[in-house]
Every structure is written in structure tokens, then in C-alpha cells.
Write an enzyme that holds these catalytic residues in place. Structure first.
Site, PDB file in Angstrom:
ATOM      1  N   ALA A   1       0.855  -1.181   0.000  1.00 18.58           N
ATOM      2  CA  ALA A   1       0.000   0.000   0.000  1.00 18.58           C
ATOM      3  C   ALA A   1       0.892   1.232   0.000  1.00 18.58           C
ATOM      4  CB  ALA A   1      -0.884  -0.003   1.234  1.00 18.58           C
TER       5      ALA A   1
ATOM      6  N   GLY B   1       0.854  -5.045   0.810  1.00 19.68           N
ATOM      7  CA  GLY B   1      -0.228  -5.154  -0.169  1.00 19.68           C
ATOM      8  C   GLY B   1       0.236  -5.758  -1.490  1.00 19.68           C
TER       9      GLY B   1
ATOM     10  N   GLU C   1       0.013  -9.348  -0.965  1.00 19.16           N
ATOM     11  CA  GLU C   1      -1.432  -9.647  -0.943  1.00 19.16           C
ATOM     12  C   GLU C   1      -2.018  -9.619  -2.349  1.00 19.16           C
ATOM     13  OE1 GLU C   1      -1.771  -6.591   2.073  1.00 19.16           O
ATOM     14  OE2 GLU C   1      -2.765  -8.025   3.385  1.00 19.16           O
TER      15      GLU C   1
ATOM     16  N   GLU D   1       4.070  -5.294   7.574  1.00 20.83           N
ATOM     17  CA  GLU D   1       3.239  -4.244   8.174  1.00 20.83           C
ATOM     18  C   GLU D   1       3.520  -4.037   9.653  1.00 20.83           C
ATOM     19  OE1 GLU D   1       2.182  -6.584   6.098  1.00 20.83           O
ATOM     20  OE2 GLU D   1       0.807  -5.742   4.615  1.00 20.83           O
TER      21      GLU D   1
END
Ligand code: CAA
Length: 259
Positions: free
Chosen positions: A66, A110, A113, A133
Site C-alpha cells: 500500500a 499489499g 497480498e 506491516e
């Protein structure tokens, strides 16, 4: 404000290839990139000339997660109300055509992911996977806690998520996170070859197979077997089913009409 498109698309035969294109930010997922990625995936999903999709990045990074600069501005309400990572998760699940992730370089947070949202993962020998994270004071927020455990088991998933350690591609292959590894320069080519092979089969049958496998993660065994039987029986109603069986018995290649 992005001056360049955040994704690039091109086609090779019946395969759509989507390349994440924010190299200066290591392809970090911001709102614009996610919008453009979803628009491209949906467009390929609706395009009957396309049978499978490859998603890739560049040699340094598939995607570093992200966008930390964008996310830094969010408080609880902001994160809750603008959860574009959840939009990404929900929308990719709805894509019917197989998606192959061709991963070189970093696939972190992310990015790992997003890789796990794909149906098949091919990785270059230099690929690095991780859910770091915890080092930022947060937890994976786009499926990492749910998909990593399914891919590599609880102990390894906990080891990665609780320490933030990364995993190189050899370990990722041995753990079942990726299907195959290649020299970095081969990753995309080999992913496209596999996508072309998938695209050469009957499109409705490919979609049924993908749906049945994905449902295995949602349903218990009894319901999953029932769901599989229903799709299997449905395939008997396809012209491609008749053609596939006839072609085998006549010792010739099938001619799919995708009907
Ligand atoms: N968001 C925004 N920008 C990022 C970024 C990210 N996730 N990752 C890297 N960048 C930017 C850097 O800020 C840097 O920009 P500037 O040149 O403007 O400073 C540029 O990309 C290059 O990065 P580095 O200089 O750090 O490159 P490096 O080779 O030294 O290190 C790296 C590479 C190890 C991948 C390092 O960039 C890194 O650790 N990135 C963050 C990875 C991360 O923590 N990801 C998780 C994000 S949170 C998340 O994803 C939540 C979720 O579950 C959805």
C-alpha cells in the site's frame, strides 16, 4: 497527481498483460493505480478475445505494498471510508478469467497480498515476499492474514507476519506460495506461455474450473464437493464438452467454440 498511467496494458494473442507502472514508488498501491488496475482487469474479463491475464511489475518490484505516503494521511474513519484495498480484494475475486501473477523483485505488504489474489504465481529467483506491516505499526489489510496461512500454513505465516521477515522465491516455492520459479528475465515470458495455454482451452470450462477451485477456500468439503458436482454436470451442457470428448475419440485436436 500521476503524470504517467499507473498501469500499462498490452495483448499477446489471447492473453492480456497488465504491468504496474509506478516504478519510482516501487509500484506502491495508491487509489489511482487500484482504479486503473481494476478497470483493466474488468475490461479483459469482458473481452471474449482474451482467455487469461498476466499481472506483473518490473525487475525491482512487483509491488512494495500500500502507498505509505497516501496511507499516512488516514485516521480510523478515513481508512474505514476509503478502503480501496478492500475494493481491490472484492473486485478481483469477481474476475472470471484466470490471473497469473509474474513476480520479480519485491512483493511486500499489499504487494504480497495482490500476488496472492492471483490464481497462479510464477516468480523470478530474485523475488522477495513479505508482510512487513508489523514494522509500520499495523497489520496486513488486504487479505494477508487470511491468504498467507492458506498458502503456506499457520507456523510460517505467523513467523512472517509477526516478525515482518521476508521470504525469497526458493522458500516461497518450497512452501507452496508460488507454483514455479525461473530466472528473473524469464518470469513474464513463462507466465505468458502458461496464460496462452490456458486461453487455448474452452473459456467457459476454464471459468468453471477456476470457480470450483476458488470455492474450495470458502466451503467445507461436503458443500465444496456438491458445488464441484454441479459445475461438472453443467459442463455436459456445453458444445465444447461434446467437442472435447468427440475429438479425443477421433484422435484429433478439439476445435473450441467457447460455447
Ligand atoms: N509506499 C510508498 N512509497 C514507497 C513504498 C510504499 N509502500 N515502498 C517504497 N516506496 C518508495 C520510497 O519511499 C522511495 O521513494 P523516494 O525515492 O521518494 O524516497 C522509493 O519508493 C524507493 O524506495 P527505497 O529507497 O526504500 O528503495 P530500497 O531499495 O532502499 O528499499 C524496500 C526497497 C525494501 C522495498 C523499501 O522501499 C521498503 O521497505 N518499502 C516499504 C515496504 C512496506 O512496508 N510495505 C507495506 C506497506 S503497508 C501495506 O501494504 C498495508 C497492507 O497490508 C495493505
Amino acid at each position: 497527481m500521476e503524470l504517467e498511467p499507473t498501469i500499462l496494458t498490452r495483448e499477446e494473442g489471447n492473453v492480456g498483460i497488465i504491468t504496474l507502472n509506478r516504478p519510482k514508488a516501487l509500484n506502491a498501491l495508491n487509489a489511482i493505480l487500484i482504479d486503473e488496475l481494476l478497470a483493466a482487469l474488468r475490461s479483459y474479463d469482458r473481452n471474449s478475445d482474451i482467455g487469461a491475464v498476466v499481472v506483473t511489475g518490473n525487475n525491482k518490484a512487483f509491488c512494495a505494498g500500500a502507498d505509505i505516503k497516501e496511507q499516512r494521511e488516514l485516521d480510523f474513519v478515513g481508512a474505514y471510508n476509503t478502503d480501496y484495498l478492500k475494493d481491490l480484494n472484492d473486485a478481483i475475486v469477481a474476475i472470471h478469467k484466470p490471473i497469473i501473477g509474474a513476480i520479480n523483485g519485491y512483493a511486500l505488504g499489499g504487494g504480497c497480498e495482490l500476488a496472492m489474489m492471483c490464481d497462479i504465481l510464477y516468480a523470478g529467483r530474485g523475488a522477495v515476499f513479505g508482510q512487513p506491516e508489523i514494522k509500520l505499526g499495523t497489520i496486513p489489510g488486504a487479505g494477508g492474514t487470511q491468504r498467507l496461512i492458506r498458502a503456506i500454513g499457520k507456523s510460517k505465516a505467523m513467523d512472517m507476519i509477526l516478525t515482518g521477515r521476508t521470504m525469497k522465491s526458493a522458500e516461497a516455492e518450497a512452501s507452496g506460495l508460488v507454483a514455479k520459479i525461473f530466472d528473473d528475465e524469464e518470469t513474464v515470458t513463462r507466465a505468458i506461455e502458461t496464460a496462452q495455454k490456458i486461453a487455448s482451452f474452452s473459456a467457459p470450462v476454464v471459468a468453471m474450473a477456476k470457480e470450483a477451485v476458488n470455492e474450495a477456500e470458502e466451503l467445507g468439503l461436503k458443500n465444496g464437493l456438491h458445488f464441484e458436482s454441479r459445475l461438472y454436470h453443467s459442463s455436459f451442457g456445453l458444445a465444447d464438452h461434446v467437442e472435447g470428448f468427440e475429438a479425443f475419440l477421433q484422435k484429433r485436436e478439439p476445435r473450441w467454440t467457447h460455447k
